[in-house]
Motif scaffolding. Structure first.
Motif, mmCIF file in Angstrom:
data_model
loop_
_atom_site.group_PDB
_atom_site.id
_atom_site.type_symbol
_atom_site.label_atom_id
_atom_site.label_comp_id
_atom_site.label_asym_id
_atom_site.label_seq_id
_atom_site.Cartn_x
_atom_site.Cartn_y
_atom_site.Cartn_z
ATOM 1 N N ASP A 1 0.744 -1.174 -0.175
ATOM 2 C CA ASP A 1 0.122 0.059 0.160
ATOM 3 C C ASP A 1 0.912 1.270 0.035
ATOM 4 O O ASP A 1 0.530 2.332 -0.633
ATOM 5 N N GLY B 1 1.068 3.965 -7.692
ATOM 6 C CA GLY B 1 1.065 2.555 -7.040
ATOM 7 C C GLY B 1 1.539 1.439 -7.992
ATOM 8 O O GLY B 1 1.576 0.400 -7.499
ATOM 9 N N THR C 1 -1.353 -2.430 -8.330
ATOM 10 C CA THR C 1 -1.693 -2.595 -6.956
ATOM 11 C C THR C 1 -3.223 -2.283 -7.006
ATOM 12 O O THR C 1 -3.991 -2.520 -6.033
ATOM 13 N N TRP D 1 -4.394 -5.642 -8.018
ATOM 14 C CA TRP D 1 -3.635 -6.694 -7.519
ATOM 15 C C TRP D 1 -3.219 -7.966 -8.443
ATOM 16 O O TRP D 1 -3.359 -8.815 -8.371
#
Length: 85
Positions: A5, A40, A64, A67
């Motif tokens: 994260d 990210g 992310t 995922w």
């Protein structure tokens, strides 16, 4: 452990080239990696290194937001792609 994260906290574009890198009990030589981190998502392209009797030449991506993980290996004109969720 990697705090995935935290990847969304900054953007980066880093190139690493090294003649030799010690990686655990293995040695990597002729390392050539470009790490791009944006919003990210992490991409290693190219990801090239000589290891043991062979080598690695491919692309690694980590999205992310969804995922999804992907590895694409390039070898003598062919491409092998693997993805995971």
């Amino acid at each position: 452990p990697v705090a995935f994260d935290a990847l969304g906290l900054a953007d980066a574009d880093v190139t690493v080239k090294a003649a030799r890198v010690k990686f655990g009990k293995s040695d990597l030589s002729n390392l050539d990696i470009r790490l791009a981190l944006k919003n990210g998502d992490l991409t290693l392209d190219p990801f090239r290194a000589d290891v043991a009797q062979g080598g690695v030449n491919g692309v690694v991506t980590l999205e992310t937001g969804t995922w999804k993980y992907a590895w694409m290996q390039r070898s003598q004109g062919t491409t092998d792609m693997k993805t995971w969720e």
